[in-house]
Design an enzyme around this catalytic site. Structure first.
Site, PDB file in Angstrom:
ATOM      1  N   PHE A 111      -6.509   4.612   6.918  1.00 42.75           N
ATOM      2  CA  PHE A 111      -5.416   3.643   6.773  1.00 42.75           C
ATOM      3  C   PHE A 111      -5.900   2.291   6.265  1.00 42.75           C
ATOM      4  O   PHE A 111      -5.130   1.513   5.707  1.00 42.75           O
ATOM      5  CB  PHE A 111      -4.656   3.488   8.099  1.00 42.75           C
ATOM      6  N   LYS A 112      -7.196   2.007   6.430  1.00 41.03           N
ATOM      7  CA  LYS A 112      -7.715   0.712   5.995  1.00 41.03           C
ATOM      8  C   LYS A 112      -7.557   0.509   4.487  1.00 41.03           C
ATOM      9  O   LYS A 112      -7.507  -0.625   4.011  1.00 41.03           O
ATOM     10  CB  LYS A 112      -9.187   0.579   6.388  1.00 41.03           C
TER      11      LYS A 112
END
Length: 469
Positions: A111-112
């Protein structure tokens, strides 16, 4: 839109200047003077936008010093089909009335990437505008490092020094970082846990003379632009989960380590997004769960921080909690400074008087998930749907189940692709995830990393020798 420090020692500044600073000069974190408001009509007008266009609208409310056409060019470069070949933030239903928000379709399968791809664009823009270089010094518990390095690799005028805890990441996570050979990427494995690495970063960032001499910046979630970019997918997910259902409230469960991802949800809620509950999911390092359940904030030492099968959440002192506490304490810098003095003196910050507001006014819930819970949740989801989820997402699903309400969609923020944690997946369901040729090549590639003691002087010397000027 202007930004101030949680500790009161920074003059109001604009988005791009805040972006390059990392920590505020007084050691605090940058926060907006007030959150922008999004009314119902505006929210509804965004329903048909593509992700990059929605990002332009949402980020534009915070980055008012960037011309809209230039911001749009950045968001379209960041959120292209080439960068996200699996689609941008797809939603998929699993068992128990839960919907996963797919945040792991980017270059590093975590998700980063959602924030870091934008950060790579906007930091380059801000540096060109200022005519300077930047040396990014960051700490990672697993996914921030690889997302940052893949976003900034090969970029001119930017060097990345990424600290990680020795032996505390999965083999896949290490390979994603340490296999990079770009000259501007420096991997440093610190003899300690994530909190030790984070403390080293804060020590260098807090030394204003050293910071200015070496043009230091940050890309972990102390950088406000990371939080702002993450706000976008809360709006995106709500718009899709409620399509045709009006202003329906949703609840969102978020696997949490450094409190950055769930803080973005808190910002979205504060802007007017109809979020009923923000559910924080912790692993065995459940300092934040204890805080939201009891009002006592009791960070643990490095020795007390456990190595778990959801390693990106092996954090005992969440940097971004300060931004939330600033609001909880009435946005009063003196109360903020007094709170940290109390914590330093006693090892615990007692905010039990504020406990009713945490679940009431602010809408937080929380829970803890263990290794056994992760295995059981991965297995249950797989047997019910055929879907394989990673251990961190499993923490989110496990805790979310306790907060599901009739008529209120429950969204769980996905953390990473399960292939990054093959050992736990095999233990849970006995399945070997097939990897692409490209990923197998990455895992087999030589790795380049500098091992370093938990020593501020050693880090200073290394950064000084390798910094871009």
């Amino acid at each position: 839109m202007q930004y101030i420090s949680t500790r009161g020692g920074m003059e109001p500044t604009e988005f791009c200047e805040t972006l390059l600073e990392g920590l505020a000069p007084d050691g605090g974190l940058a926060v907006p003077t007030q959150l922008p408001a999004v009314d119902a009509d505006t929210l509804e007008s965004w329903r048909g936008l593509a992700y990059a266009d929605l990002a332009t609208e949402v980020i534009g409310l915070f980055a008012t010093d960037i011309p809209r056409d230039e911001l749009s060019a950045m968001t379209h470069a960041a959120y292209s089909a080439e960068k996200f070949p699996g689609g941008i933030v797809p939603l998929r239903d699993i068992d128990g009335g839960i919907t996963l928000v797919g945040l792991s379709e980017g270059p590093t399968l975590a998700f980063k990437d959602m924030a870091m791809q934008f950060l790579g664009q906007v930091m380059e823009y801000a540096l060109e505008r200022r005519g300077t270089t930047l040396n990014i010094v960051g700490a990672t518990s697993g996914d921030t490092g690889s997302a940052a390095e893949h976003a900034f690799r090969g970029k001119k005028h930017i060097n990345v020094f990424m600290l990680s805890p020795q032996g505390r990441m999965s083999g896949f996570q290490r390979a994603q970082m340490f296999s990079l050979t770009d000259e501007n990427i420096h991997n440093i494995a610190v003899d300690g846990v994530f909190d030790d690495a984070q403390n080293l970063v804060k020590a260098l960032s807090g030394d204003l003379e050293f910071k200015r001499a070496h043009n230091l910046g940050a890309v972990n979630s102390i950088n406000l632009a990371r939080i702002v970019a993450q706000v976008v997918y809360y709006f995106w997910a709500w718009l899709r989960a409620t399509d045709g259902r009006g202003r329906l409230e949703v609840s969102v469960a978020v696997p949490s380590g450094n409190f950055g991802n769930i803080l973005a949800g808190y910002f979205a809620k504060g802007m007017g997004l109809p979020i009923r509950k923000l559910v924080l999911a912790a692993n065995e390092n459940n300092v934040l769960d204890e805080f939201f359940r009891t009002g006592l904030y009791r960070p643990r030492s490095s020795q007390q921080t456990l190595a778990t099968s959801s390693p990106s959440m092996d954090i005992s002192k969440a940097s971004n909690l300060e931004r939330f506490l600033f609001d909880l304490l009435g946005r009063d810098p003196q109360r903020m400074n007094d709170a940290w003095a109390e914590l330093d003196a006693n090892g615990v910050l007692d905010l039990t008087a504020e406990l009713p507001r945490l679940a009431g006014e602010f809408g937080f819930g929380s829970g803890t998930s263990t290794h056994a819970d992760r295995l059981a949740t991965i297995k249950a989801v797989y047997e019910a749907t055929g879907d394989i989820i990673d251990p961190h997402t499993a923490d989110g699903v496990k805790v979310a189940r306790d907060y599901v309400e009739e008529g209120v969609p429950m969204l769980v923020m996905e953390t990473a692709k399960p292939a990054k944690f093959q050992e736990t997946i095999t233990e849970a369901i006995g399945v070997e995830i097939e990897l692409s040729d490209e990923l197998r090549e990455m895992l087999d590639a030589p790795q380049r990393v500098v091992e370093m003691p938990n020593d501020e002087r050693a880090l200073r010397a290394y950064v000084s020798d390798h910094a871009a000027h």
